[in-house]
Design a protein around this motif. Structure first.
Motif, PDB file in Angstrom:
ATOM      1  N   MET A 161       0.787  -1.154   0.020  1.00  0.00           N
ATOM      2  CA  MET A 161       0.021   0.001   0.105  1.00  0.00           C
ATOM      3  C   MET A 161       0.858   1.249   0.140  1.00  0.00           C
ATOM      4  O   MET A 161       1.838   1.328   0.740  1.00  0.00           O
ATOM      5  N   LEU A 162       0.512   2.167  -0.919  1.00  0.00           N
ATOM      6  CA  LEU A 162       1.377   3.312  -0.821  1.00  0.00           C
ATOM      7  C   LEU A 162       0.634   4.579  -0.205  1.00  0.00           C
ATOM      8  O   LEU A 162      -0.695   4.816  -0.241  1.00  0.00           O
ATOM      9  N   PHE A 163       1.393   5.506   0.435  1.00  0.00           N
ATOM     10  CA  PHE A 163       0.798   6.462   1.104  1.00  0.00           C
ATOM     11  C   PHE A 163       1.571   7.680   0.913  1.00  0.00           C
ATOM     12  O   PHE A 163       2.922   7.750   0.891  1.00  0.00           O
ATOM     13  N   HIS A 164       1.041   8.827   0.841  1.00  0.00           N
ATOM     14  CA  HIS A 164       1.748  10.085   0.614  1.00  0.00           C
ATOM     15  C   HIS A 164       1.752  10.681   1.997  1.00  0.00           C
ATOM     16  O   HIS A 164       0.573  10.766   2.761  1.00  0.00           O
ATOM     17  N   VAL A 165       2.990  11.099   2.796  1.00  0.00           N
ATOM     18  CA  VAL A 165       2.851  11.517   4.028  1.00  0.00           C
ATOM     19  C   VAL A 165       3.480  12.845   4.120  1.00  0.00           C
ATOM     20  O   VAL A 165       4.665  13.166   3.814  1.00  0.00           O
ATOM     21  N   ARG A 166       2.752  13.951   4.732  1.00  0.00           N
ATOM     22  CA  ARG A 166       3.451  15.373   4.947  1.00  0.00           C
ATOM     23  C   ARG A 166       4.017  15.297   6.559  1.00  0.00           C
ATOM     24  O   ARG A 166       2.992  15.069   7.365  1.00  0.00           O
ATOM     25  N   MET A 167       5.188  15.748   6.838  1.00  0.00           N
ATOM     26  CA  MET A 167       5.647  15.749   7.869  1.00  0.00           C
ATOM     27  C   MET A 167       6.215  17.233   8.238  1.00  0.00           C
ATOM     28  O   MET A 167       7.038  17.398   7.695  1.00  0.00           O
ATOM     29  N   ASP A 168       5.614  17.780   9.165  1.00  0.00           N
ATOM     30  CA  ASP A 168       6.047  18.956   9.760  1.00  0.00           C
ATOM     31  C   ASP A 168       6.474  19.138  11.006  1.00  0.00           C
ATOM     32  O   ASP A 168       6.206  18.433  12.084  1.00  0.00           O
ATOM     33  N   VAL A 169       7.757  19.732  11.076  1.00  0.00           N
ATOM     34  CA  VAL A 169       8.532  19.259  12.349  1.00  0.00           C
ATOM     35  C   VAL A 169       8.425  20.900  13.141  1.00  0.00           C
ATOM     36  O   VAL A 169       8.708  21.744  12.810  1.00  0.00           O
ATOM     37  N   GLN A 170       8.223  20.549  14.364  1.00  0.00           N
ATOM     38  CA  GLN A 170       8.200  21.985  15.238  1.00  0.00           C
ATOM     39  C   GLN A 170       9.052  21.426  16.683  1.00  0.00           C
ATOM     40  O   GLN A 170       8.492  21.111  17.585  1.00  0.00           O
ATOM     41  N   LEU A 171      10.392  21.830  16.517  1.00  0.00           N
ATOM     42  CA  LEU A 171      11.291  21.416  17.637  1.00  0.00           C
ATOM     43  C   LEU A 171      11.194  22.426  18.665  1.00  0.00           C
ATOM     44  O   LEU A 171      11.053  23.590  18.397  1.00  0.00           O
ATOM     45  N   PRO A 172      11.228  22.138  20.095  1.00  0.00           N
ATOM     46  CA  PRO A 172      10.904  23.250  20.965  1.00  0.00           C
ATOM     47  C   PRO A 172      12.253  24.347  20.894  1.00  0.00           C
ATOM     48  O   PRO A 172      13.402  23.737  20.710  1.00  0.00           O
ATOM     49  N   ALA A 173      11.997  25.455  20.822  1.00  0.00           N
ATOM     50  CA  ALA A 173      12.832  26.363  20.876  1.00  0.00           C
ATOM     51  C   ALA A 173      14.219  26.307  21.948  1.00  0.00           C
ATOM     52  O   ALA A 173      15.100  26.787  21.857  1.00  0.00           O
ATOM     53  N   ASP A 174      13.748  25.845  23.127  1.00  0.00           N
ATOM     54  CA  ASP A 174      14.450  25.711  24.265  1.00  0.00           C
ATOM     55  C   ASP A 174      15.209  24.168  24.262  1.00  0.00           C
ATOM     56  O   ASP A 174      15.959  23.817  25.398  1.00  0.00           O
ATOM     57  N   LEU A 175      15.247  23.492  23.152  1.00  0.00           N
ATOM     58  CA  LEU A 175      15.719  22.218  23.363  1.00  0.00           C
ATOM     59  C   LEU A 175      17.345  22.226  23.326  1.00  0.00           C
ATOM     60  O   LEU A 175      17.873  23.115  22.622  1.00  0.00           O
ATOM     61  N   ASP A 176      17.963  21.409  24.381  1.00  0.00           N
ATOM     62  CA  ASP A 176      19.278  21.737  24.431  1.00  0.00           C
ATOM     63  C   ASP A 176      19.983  21.308  23.000  1.00  0.00           C
ATOM     64  O   ASP A 176      19.771  20.400  22.730  1.00  0.00           O
ATOM     65  N   PRO A 177      21.079  22.095  22.684  1.00  0.00           N
ATOM     66  CA  PRO A 177      21.559  21.780  21.488  1.00  0.00           C
ATOM     67  C   PRO A 177      22.324  20.261  21.339  1.00  0.00           C
ATOM     68  O   PRO A 177      22.075  19.721  20.305  1.00  0.00           O
ATOM     69  N   GLY A 178      22.868  19.978  22.486  1.00  0.00           N
ATOM     70  CA  GLY A 178      23.428  18.523  22.373  1.00  0.00           C
ATOM     71  C   GLY A 178      22.210  17.303  22.215  1.00  0.00           C
ATOM     72  O   GLY A 178      22.421  16.478  21.606  1.00  0.00           O
ATOM     73  N   GLU A 179      21.069  17.851  22.842  1.00  0.00           N
ATOM     74  CA  GLU A 179      20.111  16.719  22.669  1.00  0.00           C
ATOM     75  C   GLU A 179      19.400  16.733  21.461  1.00  0.00           C
ATOM     76  O   GLU A 179      18.953  15.842  20.939  1.00  0.00           O
ATOM     77  N   ARG A 180      19.332  18.149  20.937  1.00  0.00           N
ATOM     78  CA  ARG A 180      19.001  18.035  19.482  1.00  0.00           C
ATOM     79  C   ARG A 180      19.778  17.370  18.458  1.00  0.00           C
ATOM     80  O   ARG A 180      19.142  16.698  17.465  1.00  0.00           O
ATOM     81  N   ASP A 181      20.890  17.499  18.376  1.00  0.00           N
ATOM     82  CA  ASP A 181      21.773  16.743  17.772  1.00  0.00           C
ATOM     83  C   ASP A 181      21.915  15.346  17.825  1.00  0.00           C
ATOM     84  O   ASP A 181      21.743  14.589  16.772  1.00  0.00           O
ATOM     85  N   ALA A 182      21.631  14.598  19.114  1.00  0.00           N
ATOM     86  CA  ALA A 182      21.536  13.421  19.267  1.00  0.00           C
ATOM     87  C   ALA A 182      20.132  12.982  18.775  1.00  0.00           C
ATOM     88  O   ALA A 182      20.139  11.880  18.004  1.00  0.00           O
ATOM     89  N   LEU A 183      19.243  13.900  18.958  1.00  0.00           N
ATOM     90  CA  LEU A 183      17.651  13.353  18.119  1.00  0.00           C
ATOM     91  C   LEU A 183      17.652  13.358  16.765  1.00  0.00           C
ATOM     92  O   LEU A 183      17.196  12.448  16.199  1.00  0.00           O
ATOM     93  N   LEU A 184      18.490  14.291  16.203  1.00  0.00           N
ATOM     94  CA  LEU A 184      18.335  14.478  14.680  1.00  0.00           C
ATOM     95  C   LEU A 184      19.325  13.345  14.062  1.00  0.00           C
ATOM     96  O   LEU A 184      18.849  12.810  12.976  1.00  0.00           O
TER      97      LEU A 184
END
Length: 93
Positions: free
Chosen positions: A1-24
């Motif tokens: 089955m095929l699906f078209h998926v749109r994903m919009d990302v909204q990371l918290p502005a106060d996310l720790d840069p190290g945590e952000r890098d690890a998450l990405l």
């Protein structure tokens, strides 16, 4: 089955840069695994937005939900799913 998926990302502005890098990094590894096994055959960035358009090729709605909810960025996403069907005028099988 095929699906078209749109994903919009909204990371918290106060996310720790190290945590952000690890998450990405986890997100990239997970998405590349799904691309390599064929379940995520197309992935496009939407120019000027922190968003993408993707095509998933999976066996069921439940499998798609499992894959999407497994994305490390899932808690920070707004996702819109559209099931796709073969068009009778399409020249490709």
């Amino acid at each position: 089955m095929l699906f078209h998926v749109r994903m919009d990302v909204q990371l918290p502005a106060d996310l720790d840069p190290g945590e952000r890098d690890a998450l990405l990094a986890r997100e990239k590894a997970y998405s590349q695994e799904l691309q390599l096994d064929g379940r995520w055959p197309h992935l496009w960035r939407i120019a000027g937005e922190y968003a993408n358009i993707s095509i998933f090729d999976v066996a069921s709605n439940d499998e798609l939900h499992e894959l999407l909810s497994g994305l490390p960025l899932f808690p920070h996403m707004r996702i819109h799913v559209t099931p796709l069907a073969h068009h009778p005028s399409d020249i490709h099988d």
